[in-house]
Design an enzyme around this catalytic site. Sequence first.
Site, short mmCIF file in Angstrom:
data_model
loop_
_atom_site.label_atom_id
_atom_site.label_comp_id
_atom_site.label_asym_id
_atom_site.label_seq_id
_atom_site.Cartn_x
_atom_site.Cartn_y
_atom_site.Cartn_z
CE1 TYR A 82 -3.36 -2.67 0.15
CE2 TYR A 82 -3.71 -2.21 2.47
CZ TYR A 82 -4.03 -2.91 1.33
OH TYR A 82 -5.04 -3.85 1.38
CB SER B 59 -13.84 -4.31 -1.69
OG SER B 59 -14.14 -3.41 -2.73
N GLY C 50 -16.57 2.03 -3.85
CA GLY C 50 -17.42 3.22 -3.84
C GLY C 50 -18.67 3.11 -4.67
CG LEU D 162 -22.33 -1.61 -3.37
CD1 LEU D 162 -21.82 -2.73 -2.48
CD2 LEU D 162 -23.77 -1.87 -3.82
N GLY E 252 -23.39 4.88 -4.26
CA GLY E 252 -24.27 5.56 -5.20
C GLY E 252 -23.69 6.82 -5.80
CE LYS E 253 -17.00 7.64 -4.78
NZ LYS E 253 -15.86 8.12 -3.94
#
Length: 348
Positions: free
Chosen positions: A53, A235, A240, A242, A244-245
């Site tokens: 990461y 996840s 992201g 889910l 809705g953005k």
Amino acid sequence: MITKQLGSTALKVSTVCLGTMTFGEQNSEADAHSQLDYALDRGINFIDTAEMYPVMPRPQTQGATERHIGSWLKNNGRRGDIVLATKVAGPNPNMHWVRGGKNNLDGANIRIAVEDSLRRLQTDHIDLYQLHWPSRNVPIFGANAFDPSKERPSVLIEDTLAALGQLIDAGKIGHVGVSNESNWGVNEFIKQSETRGLPRIASIQNLYNLTARGFETSLLDETCYREKVSLLAYSPLAFGQLSGKYLDNPNALGRLTIFPPTWSPRYLRPSVLAAVKEYVELARAHGMTPTGMALAWCYSRWFVTSTIIGATTMAQLKENIDAVEVKLSAEVVKAIDAIHARITNPGA
């Protein structure tokens, strides 16, 4: 915040785990420290990171996430308040910068990886050390089927466990886990640990969300229940989707717009997009945010020990944690299952 036992260990981990893959890329060091402080103040005691990461992986940033956590640990003296988990990268020819491309799960590589993580994290031990993905050929990161034509030489599971056992004996790591593993892999790890007296895996960190419920259908849920292997679900918001953005604004800032689409194609499949639309509509129809519903669903699953959340803003982090208070009605759960059945098995 509820805590649950991690596998058959004595560790108790919060049902919400702070994921940190944005630290060092989408989040600055100061952002990282603020998120860590806030998470602990809200009762989270479980922090997950990895040597590779932040994402997306790049040689210029590799290790920055662990360094940001390390500087936080050095400055606040709260090491004893957390269960700290990190991961060693498996073989990947596209990550040649990790130990000069020698990133397999043999003893020499694991020892170097542990020492490097300890140095970056500024600690003398890692509570849960995980294998980020297997050494052998296995369908991961969006692949849907096993392909024997992709077989390759790999490190034997018993050899990997033996190397991890030496690090446990040395006090460098406390417990071990796997990630992106299959049902066969979990059973093989357990068999080797039992027949050879090697460390037993405590956890499996696998993809799990409303659009990806393979853990239920691969028999992993039964295997992990009977063998006391904890699922750490990653996840939970499908990068992201889910939240809705991206439905509201296809150009919304996030990993699906700032990183190349080829890096995360599994979240752009037509079936995923169709499911997301229905789940977002369902949540809003019942007075919930899509994020709240998606996370509450993960938090409530009987076989999920801890759900790994991530955020790039404090507002997102707050909403993610607040979702532990959201209770889904039987009506909503039934509707979720109906959407899942319709999208994953059309015409049935």
